[in-house]
Write a protein that holds these residues in place. Structure first.
Motif, PDB file in Angstrom:
ATOM      1  N   HIS A   7       0.822  -1.215   0.000  1.00  0.00           N
ATOM      2  CA  HIS A   7       0.000   0.000   0.000  1.00  0.00           C
ATOM      3  C   HIS A   7       0.851   1.257   0.000  1.00  0.00           C
ATOM      4  N   GLU A  54      -3.800   3.293   1.625  1.00  0.00           N
ATOM      5  CA  GLU A  54      -4.159   3.143   3.038  1.00  0.00           C
ATOM      6  C   GLU A  54      -4.352   4.552   3.585  1.00  0.00           C
ATOM      7  N   HIS A  78       3.809   6.966   4.175  1.00  0.00           N
ATOM      8  CA  HIS A  78       4.774   5.878   3.975  1.00  0.00           C
ATOM      9  C   HIS A  78       4.322   4.998   2.822  1.00  0.00           C
ATOM     10  N   GLU A 127       7.576   0.777   5.173  1.00  0.00           N
ATOM     11  CA  GLU A 127       7.072  -0.293   6.032  1.00  0.00           C
ATOM     12  C   GLU A 127       7.265  -1.607   5.299  1.00  0.00           C
TER      13      GLU A 127
HETATM   14 CO    CO Z   1       1.039   0.996   6.337  1.00  0.00          CO
END
Ligand code: CO
Length: 133
Positions: A7, A54, A78, A127
């Motif tokens: 994402h 997201e 992110h 991430e």
């Molecule tokens: Co995330």
């Protein structure tokens, strides 16, 4: 299977308002907002092809996302890459000199995730998420 983009996370003031745009541009429905206690955020996912947006809405003051909104006014927070080789890849990346922000924890999708220090990853907060096999 190769790693892939899980994402692109975007910090927003109001998740219910923001989801309208991301539903329109993706042509898909946003998932119902889900509260993640450890991060003090509501999250909603909108799929787009092989990946997702997201949306992150802070819950309360002085949280990572509320501070990001105050300092930067929102935007891309992110990106998240998913992998089946989670532990191995974390070890390899750490040994290359890239710092992590703490230890793995359970993220919004109930999978293990870890963040790398953006100073070591070209100012992009990255991430890593464990993909179920
Ligand atoms: Co995330």
């Amino acid at each position: 299977m190769k790693n892939s983009m899980a994402h692109i996370a975007i910090a927003v003031e109001d998740i219910n308002k923001a989801k309208d745009f991301f539903e329109l541009i993706s042509g898909n429905q946003a998932s119902d907002p889900h509260f993640v206690e450890s991060q003090k955020v509501n999250t909603s996912f909108v799929s787009l092809g092989e990946t997702n947006f997201e949306l992150l809405e802070p819950v309360g003051d002085d949280t990572p996302i509320s501070n990001f909104l105050s300092n930067r006014g929102g935007g891309i927070h992110h990106i998240c890459v998913e992998t089946e080789n989670f532990d191995e890849l974390v070890t390899t990346i750490r040994s290359s000199g890239v710092r992590t922000l703490g230890e793995p924890f359970i993220g919004a999708k109930g999978r293990r995730v870890i963040f790398f220090h953006p100073k070591d990853t070209y100012n992009v907060l990255v991430e890593l998420e464990e993909r179920e096999e």
